[in-house]
Scaffold this active site. Structure first.
Site, PDB file in Angstrom:
ATOM      1  CE  LYS A 266      33.579  38.681  42.809  1.00 63.71           C
ATOM      2  NZ  LYS A 266      34.004  37.563  43.675  1.00 63.71           N
ATOM      3  CD  GLU A 472      21.910  25.536  53.774  1.00 61.38           C
ATOM      4  OE1 GLU A 472      21.353  26.273  52.932  1.00 61.38           O
ATOM      5  OE2 GLU A 472      22.471  25.975  54.795  1.00 61.38           O
ATOM      6  CG  HIS A 475      17.682  28.330  54.122  1.00 59.96           C
ATOM      7  ND1 HIS A 475      17.078  29.391  54.738  1.00 59.96           N
ATOM      8  CD2 HIS A 475      18.788  28.045  54.862  1.00 59.96           C
ATOM      9  CE1 HIS A 475      17.787  29.745  55.817  1.00 59.96           C
ATOM     10  NE2 HIS A 475      18.832  28.932  55.914  1.00 59.96           N
TER      11      HIS A 475
HETATM   12  P1  ADP Z   1      37.413  37.172  42.497  1.00 56.53           P
HETATM   13  O1  ADP Z   1      37.611  38.282  41.522  1.00 56.53           O
HETATM   14  O2  ADP Z   1      36.090  36.496  42.344  1.00 56.53           O
HETATM   15  O3  ADP Z   1      37.662  37.557  43.911  1.00 56.53           O
HETATM   16  P2  ADP Z   1      39.702  36.138  41.159  1.00 56.53           P
HETATM   17  O4  ADP Z   1      39.230  36.037  39.770  1.00 56.53           O
HETATM   18  O5  ADP Z   1      40.559  37.307  41.506  1.00 56.53           O
HETATM   19  O6  ADP Z   1      38.479  36.048  42.163  1.00 56.53           O
HETATM   20  O7  ADP Z   1      40.444  34.792  41.498  1.00 56.53           O
HETATM   21  C1  ADP Z   1      41.432  34.722  42.483  1.00 56.53           C
HETATM   22  C2  ADP Z   1      42.430  33.669  42.097  1.00 56.53           C
HETATM   23  O8  ADP Z   1      41.812  32.398  42.088  1.00 56.53           O
HETATM   24  C3  ADP Z   1      42.974  33.899  40.707  1.00 56.53           C
HETATM   25  O9  ADP Z   1      44.354  33.985  40.780  1.00 56.53           O
HETATM   26  C4  ADP Z   1      42.555  32.703  39.881  1.00 56.53           C
HETATM   27  O10 ADP Z   1      43.641  32.149  39.228  1.00 56.53           O
HETATM   28  C5  ADP Z   1      41.996  31.719  40.875  1.00 56.53           C
HETATM   29  N1  ADP Z   1      40.671  31.257  40.397  1.00 56.53           N
HETATM   30  C6  ADP Z   1      39.453  31.642  40.839  1.00 56.53           C
HETATM   31  N2  ADP Z   1      38.472  31.010  40.179  1.00 56.53           N
HETATM   32  C7  ADP Z   1      39.065  30.195  39.294  1.00 56.53           C
HETATM   33  C8  ADP Z   1      38.588  29.273  38.302  1.00 56.53           C
HETATM   34  N3  ADP Z   1      37.294  29.054  38.094  1.00 56.53           N
HETATM   35  N4  ADP Z   1      39.509  28.601  37.584  1.00 56.53           N
HETATM   36  C9  ADP Z   1      40.812  28.816  37.776  1.00 56.53           C
HETATM   37  N5  ADP Z   1      41.326  29.658  38.672  1.00 56.53           N
HETATM   38  C10 ADP Z   1      40.482  30.349  39.432  1.00 56.53           C
HETATM   39 ZN    ZN Z   2      20.580  29.029  57.025  1.00 56.44          ZN
HETATM   40 MG    MG Z   3      38.363  40.132  41.882  1.00 59.96          MG
END
Ligand code: ADP
Ligand code: ZN
Ligand code: MG
Length: 664
Positions: A266, A472, A475
């Site tokens: 996110k 699943e 669901h």
């Molecule tokens: P969230 O905010 O959903 O908890 P983050 O954006 O902070 O997740 O992601 C955590 C780590 O995982 C980041 O360092 C990122 O590099 C990696 N990551 C997560 N999703 C992806 C993605 N789709 N592609 C590349 N890296 C990702």
């Molecule tokens: Zn279930």
């Molecule tokens: Mg985050």
């Protein structure tokens, strides 16, 4: 004798106005990065050691020059200050990725660090700073890529007036060096724009480096973001049109809510959105605003964040963990007043007295259902996209992204397959662990390192896997049939062959639709959907397993909470009296201490489970077909689920017990 007026204006003309757009933009970005990292002492001209990561080789010379000019100006200003005398010596150095004589380079760095009060170093990658520098540095920061704000500021500074949108548009995305070369005071605007465009279209455009992709990914570089990425791309087009005056702020989306399990990207999405739109991003969260403690400070910090963003518009304001604001519906106790004020202030900020022109707000949460409904009203964060756990293809892409140029020829399918159920964050960690292993053995990364780094998994037996598919499918079928009533549409079902020791064997992702105010029937429909997993197991296999319950957020936990809320909290049950807030802990307490409530809740649950069974029996072919599809393919999309359910002859039906009395 010269008049004051003349001399001031001459100073402004000849001393103050910079001439090089590239260098000025670089300076803006350096200042922004230093401020963001809290390195104000650098800006005050005090002793410092700072590293700047500038991935693009064609941008680096401008950053070096900008840093030099900045340190020089600061010396001048600081010397003028009687109270702030200090050793004025400074140096700006650039580090190569592969120095010819590393030992000599380290020695040179030591000497520089020892003899200079202020040292700024520029390199293409954090790893390119020599160890001694990394140890000694106050910080190593990565300035943002050149964006609208930085360019606008630089063009304004050089030309003395607000630059037209098409000039900015033409220059965005080009290396600073190229921009500096083409955009010069004295040239006609049309000429400059034409040249910039020619550069952009032609082969002269600089290729993006793999490093830059990893440091500042755009939406194109990321995988598995689904609908969020599509929305982001359309936002980027809108931003471009907005800058060029083809679109007004009133016609643009003001914000979006992204939800999804932790680590699904996110925050990464929000940053990539900013890079794609080429606008700055301001990253905040309630926790950060709260850091100071008192309500007044929190409100001040929140309002300040929106004010700063407005000054920086067009830009993106990211608010993380937006569920921490709570929901005014479910608040209680001593925190109630506090939270109420926080939410109201946040709503005011979202609405803004004079609007928040050019500030797109991205909110993120793991728990979209916990968010105050008012935050999601039109004009606020009215759009909601879910970032699901990545599927196999997406996991392959994410692995590739984090591997960069390493293992360029390796087939990552197997590793991606074995990462079933893993988030982007878990995948990134796997790559990091693999790298560490290779490093500790002082050799390049090998595909075997990746294999060793993969998390240990429990492989389901064929029988258990089949059960997970049936569960699943239950669901998904009921969820689809009741989507109108529940206000929730299943968007994807997935089942996992291998399950992490404490993980689930499957998930059905849902998307909320319709209004935010749920009726009694919506509650019932949702409970039926939650119990449909175990009901499907019972119908097909004779009995259900512990998988439906046993932990927080399990099917049984969620269904029980909804049924209890109906009785004790929202006036949908036998009683309309309010007994407890719709908060899991409070409701559980109430349930434990109130046998009559427990009986009623039990009856509601039993009734809903029977309802699920009846509906599933009537849709036996659809249940079987979907379970088989899951067994064969591991997942089914919204369209596939819908096709299967409709082929079974049932239309999405009206609510579960329309016309009947209470859930007695
Ligand atoms: P969230 O905010 O959903 O908890 P983050 O954006 O902070 O997740 O992601 C955590 C780590 O995982 C980041 O360092 C990122 O590099 C990696 N990551 C997560 N999703 C992806 C993605 N789709 N592609 C590349 N890296 C990702
Ligand atoms: Zn279930
Ligand atoms: Mg985050």
């Amino acid at each position: 004798m010269t008049s004051t007026f003349t001399s001031t204006s001459r100073r402004t003309e000849t001393v103050r106005r910079p001439r090089d757009v590239g260098r000025t933009a670089a300076r803006n970005l350096i200042v922004r990065a230093l401020r963001r990292a809290g390195l104000h002492h650098v800006l005050r001209g005090q002793p410092c050691i700072v590293g700047l990561v500038v991935p693009h080789p064609q941008d680096r010379p401008d950053f070096v020059e900008a840093a030099r000019a900045m340190l020089r100006t600061l010396s001048h200003d600081a010397l003028a200050n009687e109270f702030d005398r200090f050793d004025d010596a400074f140096e700006v150095v650039e580090f190569d990725s592969k120095p010819k004589r590393p030992k000599a380079a380290e020695d040179a760095v030591r000497a520089t660090l020892a003899s200079r009060a202020r040292v700024v170093a520029v390199a293409g990658d954090p790893a390119d700073f020599p160890t001694v520098f990394r140890v000694a540095a106050d910080a190593i920061v990565t300035p943002d890529l050149v964006d609208v704000r930085a360019l606008e500021g630089a063009l304004h500074a050089v030309f003395g007036s607000k630059p037209p949108g098409d000039l900015i548009d033409a220059a965005l995305g080009l290396p600073l060096q190229t921009i500096g070369m083409l955009v010069k005071p004295g040239r006609s605007l049309g000429q400059v724009v034409r040249r910039l465009r020619r550069f952009k279209d032609g082969a002269a455009a600089a290729p993006v480096t793999a490093r830059q992709r990893r440091e500042h990914p755009t939406l194109d570089d990321l995988h598995g973001l689904g609908e969020a990425a599509e929305w982001g791309q359309s936002m980027a087009r809108d931003f471009a049109d907005y800058r060029a005056g083809r679109l007004t702020w009133a016609d643009m989306d003001r914000g979006i809510l992204v939800s999804g399990p932790p680590g699904t990207g996110k925050t990464t999405f929000a940053r990539a959105l900013a890079s794609t739109c080429m606008v700055p991003i301001h990253v905040h969260s309630l926790a950060r605003w709260q850091a100071k403690g008192h309500l007044d400070d929190l409100l001040k910090a929140m309002r300040g964040a929106f004010e700063d963003a407005k000054k920086d518009a067009p830009c993106i304001l990211f608010v993380d963990e937006i569920d921490a604001f709570g929901d005014r519906e479910t608040l209680s106790g001593e925190h109630e007043q506090y939270c109420r004020e926080v939410i109201n202030a946040f709503l005011e900020c979202l609405d803004g007295a004079e609007g928040r022109e050019g500030v797109v707000v991205v909110g993120a949460t793991n728990l979209p259902d916990k968010i105050d409904a008012a935050i999601r009203r039109p004009g606020r964060l009215d759009r909601h996209v879910v970032i699901p756990l990545p599927d196999t293809e997406a996991r392959k892409g994410i692995l590739r992204h984090h591997l960069g140029d390493d293992l360029a020829d390796a087939d990552l399918s197997d590793a991606a397959e074995r990462l079933e159920g893993a988030s982007g964050a878990v995948i990134e960690q796997v790559v990091r662990n693999a790298r560490r292993r290779a490093r500790s053995e002082r050799r390049p990364l090998a595909i075997g390192d990746l294999g060793v780094a993969l998390p240990t998994r429990l492989r389901l037996s064929d029988a258990d896997f089949r059960r997970a598919c049936i569960h699943e499918a239950g669901h998904a079928v009921i969820g689809t049939l009741l989507s109108l009533a529940a206000g929730k549409v299943p968007t994807q079902v997935r089942v996992f062959r291998e399950v992490s020791v404490d993980g689930a064997a499957g998930v059905t992702a849902c998307h909320r639709v319709g209004g935010v105010m749920r009726t009694r029937l919506a509650y019932l429909a949702e409970i039926v959907g939650l119990l449909a997993g175990m009901a499907a197991e019972e119908i097909v296999l004779g009995e259900h397993t512990e998988g439906a319950g046993g932990s927080d957020r399990s099917d049984l936990h969620q269904a029980t909470m909804l049924a209890a809320a109906m009785e004790a909290s929202v006036g949908f049950g036998r009683n309309i009296a309010y007994l407890a807030p719709a908060d899991d802990a409070e409701l559980l307490d109430r349930l434990r201490s109130d046998p009559s409530l427990r009986r009623t809740v039990n009856r509601t649950l039993a009734k809903c489970r029977d309802r699920a069974r009846t509906m599933l029996e009537a849709n036996g072919p659809a249940l079987d077909a979907l379970a088989q599809m899951l067994e064969a393919c591991g997942s089914a999309s919204r369209g596939e689920i819908l096709d299967i359910v409709l082929a079974g002859g049932s239309d999405p039906v009206p609510p579960p017990d329309a016309g009947e009395g209470g859930p007695a």
